[in-house]
Design an enzyme around this catalytic site. Structure first.
Site, mmCIF file in Angstrom:
data_model
loop_
_atom_site.group_PDB
_atom_site.id
_atom_site.type_symbol
_atom_site.label_atom_id
_atom_site.label_comp_id
_atom_site.label_asym_id
_atom_site.label_seq_id
_atom_site.Cartn_x
_atom_site.Cartn_y
_atom_site.Cartn_z
ATOM 1 N N CYS A 381 25.950 -27.717 31.888
ATOM 2 C CA CYS A 381 26.911 -27.845 30.800
ATOM 3 C C CYS A 381 26.250 -28.514 29.593
ATOM 4 O O CYS A 381 25.207 -28.072 29.131
ATOM 5 C CB CYS A 381 28.143 -28.602 31.288
ATOM 6 S SG CYS A 381 29.531 -28.588 30.123
ATOM 7 N N VAL A 382 26.832 -29.598 29.065
ATOM 8 C CA VAL A 382 26.241 -30.253 27.898
ATOM 9 C C VAL A 382 24.894 -30.877 28.240
ATOM 10 O O VAL A 382 24.033 -31.045 27.365
ATOM 11 C CB VAL A 382 27.212 -31.298 27.310
ATOM 12 C CG1 VAL A 382 27.439 -32.446 28.267
ATOM 13 C CG2 VAL A 382 26.685 -31.847 25.992
#
Length: 643
Positions: A381-382
């Site tokens: 993800c991030v």
């Protein structure tokens, strides 16, 4: 049935209180027919009406009073931090944005009388069609040829109870709700002249409103809730309001919606159990190495960079579905970054800090612990977005330690970033930045609410109904325990992320500035394994697919079934879902899928084979930490800090 007309003193000894069944028969007829032989409620057995009739008004009254007492406690828990000045309500900001956004839709339809008449006509036609169907059903008639079909979405879990169809009253409520919500959504999609961001926000807000106003969310309009409340004489409301008060108290004046029985889990005891040690820590992270379970291991260690908006142990929930344990068992020497749960001391920690003191610090620790400089890296993800930016920075600086990168549901191009873009425009970011300046961070509850709102019909309202109206404690579920274990966001870091990625999309455009350098993903020429999940609502597959073209080297794109979490945390022995592999990620995603090969089960073995194909050399299993002294046992202390 005889009807009492005298006072209680006049009632003969043999006279009895009317029973629920007698009342039901009065309502529908003793022989379940009207004088002409027609059933007023075809297919609706009077016995079922008994479940809707209050049997003990006194007990119900007492329990309603007790539930109101709990409501008072909930109100006190909500008011206390506000009266002390500890918490300031900011409900005006999102409400102002909602009103401003929806007013643009209203303005379009009201500005032209012809359009206004068209909208009203569409609504009235749908309502009258629903009304005629209801009358036909109550009258026992077959639907006439001219009646429009009922609007029934496929397998809507909210309306699973049979009485949503069998009971004319609830059937009419259900149909009216579906008609009105469909009309509201169409008013947004058919509004001309809206920019794409405003249309996206309007559709999102309408969906939030219609989800909240569903008749399934209220006792009087939900057949199952009504029956259970009558059967329990309101005791369910006493339990529910008690839990509501507890959840507001535990959230320090904010509702912390319980989705799992948190008392059943403890980090390091029955969750996040893979053995290992914390070898080093910086201001923003701890570095964990996990103990080898094989005699030989791949020469290249594996570094996992998880997102800091959640905790890393989603990849180590339990031994049966732990990606970390599985990777260790395949012969990877696994290192994981465990991010700090930041507070005011971390306000100035920005993306460069996370790249240097996080990823860079982890690479230094790996080299010291294993003597290896070549590393395979994973970003989730991030965490994957940060990894991609760090790789572009390393390319400019000549740092070649990371030899391959795997990205789990990672966006580097935010053109199609999904519903999270609803929360990102100049006004909303400015409001968030103002709020973060007060403490130096964004409260974890803010991010948790945003993620839950993306799937409110699954992650908010079912738990609201189950917890506070049914009064039932949620079951123990490790994934939902993790989901509720929120983290705060450092001010500088979060502001940089929102502006550079979601608002301005600078990373994919080659415009992001980090450490005084302008980053270009085209400089990243190492092999990339880019995993998307087909039902992802946080990092949509279309967005991940588009980002594949931003890199300068070979990208292996893989699409997994399910969503952002279940599509990633999918161990092979579960034999769930599927994944797709194919040619280069070019063109349109749908075309790529049409030509791709579908394989049942988990993508994990496919990923391991890909990593091993890059460098399959194996060495004797390493002792955890090597010559380094460990700080503490895995999973460490940083991950235990709660927001």
């Amino acid at each position: 049935m005889a009807t009492c007309v005298g006072t209680c003193s006049d009632i003969p000894a043999k006279c009895k209180k009317p029973k629920a069944r007698d009342i039901a028969e009065d309502l529908v007829g003793d022989d379940k027919t009207t004088g002409d032989g027609a059933r007023p409620f075809p297919g609706f057995d009077p016995k079922s009406i008994e479940a809707y009739i209050i049997k003990d008004p006194e007990a119900l009254t007492v329990n309603l009073a007790r539930s109101l007492e709990q409501v008072g406690k909930a109100a006190s828990a909500w008011l206390a931090p506000r009266e002390s000045g500890e918490k300031v309500d900011r409900i005006a900001d999102p409400m102002t944005d909602l009103v401003k956004t929806l007013s643009k839709v209203t303005e379009y339809w009201m500005a032209d009388p012809r359009r206004s008449f068209e909208a009203q006509t569409h609504l009235m036609t749908s309502v009258m069609g629903m009304w005629s169907r209801s009358l036909e059903k109550v009258s026992g008639l077959e639907a006439s040829a001219g009646s429009p079909p009922a609007a029934e979405p496929p397998r809507d879990k909210r309306f699973a109870d049979p009485d949503w169809v069998a009971n004319p009253f609830f059937d009419m409520l259900r149909q009216a709700y579906l008609v009105l919500s469909d009309w509201a959504e169409k008013m947004v999609t058919r509004t001309d002249g809206l920019d794409e961001h405003t249309r996206h926000k309007a559709a999102f807000y309408v969906r939030q409103i219609t989800d909240a106003l569903s008749p399934s969310n209220f006792i009087a309009t939900n057949p199952q809730l009504y029956r259970e409340t009558v059967a329990a004489n309101g005791a369910n409301l006493v339990n529910g309001m008690r839990m509501l008060a507890e959840d507001i108290l535990s959230g320090n004046g904010e509702l912390r919606l319980r989705q799992s029985d948190t008392s059943k889990f403890a980090i390091g005891e029955n969750i996040a159990l893979t053995p290992g040690k914390v070898l080093a820590q910086s201001d923003i992270c701890q570095i964990i190495q996990y103990d080898a379970t094989t005699e030989t291991v791949l020469k290249r260690p594996l570094l996992i960079c998880p997102p800091w908006i959640n905790k890393f142990y989603v990849l180590d929930l339990n031994p049966q579905k732990s990606f970390i344990k599985w990777a260790v068992d395949q012969g990877h020497t696994v290192f994981v970054i465990s991010w700090v749960n930041p507070d005011e001391r971390h306000a100035a920690k920005d993306w460069e800090s996370y790249a240097r003191e996080g990823i860079g610090f982890a690479l230094d620790t790996i080299s010291q612990a294993t003597g290896e400089t070549d590393v395979n890296a994973v970003g989730y993800c991030v965490g994957g977005t940060l990894l991609a930016a760090t790789l572009a920075l390393h390319a400019q600086e000549g740092d070649t330690r990371i030899r391959s990168a795997t990205l789990f549901t990672t966006q580097v191009d935010f053109t199609h970033a999904g519903d999270l873009k609803v929360f990102v425009d100049e006004d909303q970011i400015a409001q968030i930045e103002t709020r973060m300046r007060e403490k130096g961070y964004l409260e974890g509850s803010s991010m948790a609410l945003a993620f839950n709102m993306l799937r409110a019909s699954d992650l908010i309202w079912p738990y609201f109904v189950n917890n506070y109206l049914k009064g039932v404690e949620p079951s123990a579920f490790d994934l939902l325990y993790w989901n509720a274990d929120s983290t705060r966001m450092p001010s500088a870091n979060h502001s940089f992320y929102l502006r550079n990625c979601y608002l301005e999309n600078k990373l994919s455009r080659g415009e992001m500035q980090l450490a005084g350098k302008t980053l270009s993903l085209k400089d990243v020429t190492i092999p990339i394994y880019n995993l998307a999940t087909r039902e992802d609502h946080i990092a949509p597959a279309k967005s991940v697919f588009l980002g594949s073209s931003a890199f300068g080297g070979d990208v292996t794109f893989v699409l997994s079934g399910s969503g952002h979490i279940a599509g990633v945390v999918n161990p092979p022995d579960k034999r769930k879902y599927q994944f797709w592999t194919g040619g280069p990620p070019t063109g349109a995603l749908d075309d790529w899928i049409a030509a791709a090969q579908e394989t049942p089960g988990s993508w994990w073995p496919n990923w391991h084979d890909w990593v091993a194909s890059l460098d399959g050399e194996r060495v004797k299993a390493r002792r955890t930490g090597g010559a380094m002294n460990s700080i503490e046992e895995a999973p460490g202390s940083y991950v235990r800090v709660r927001a």
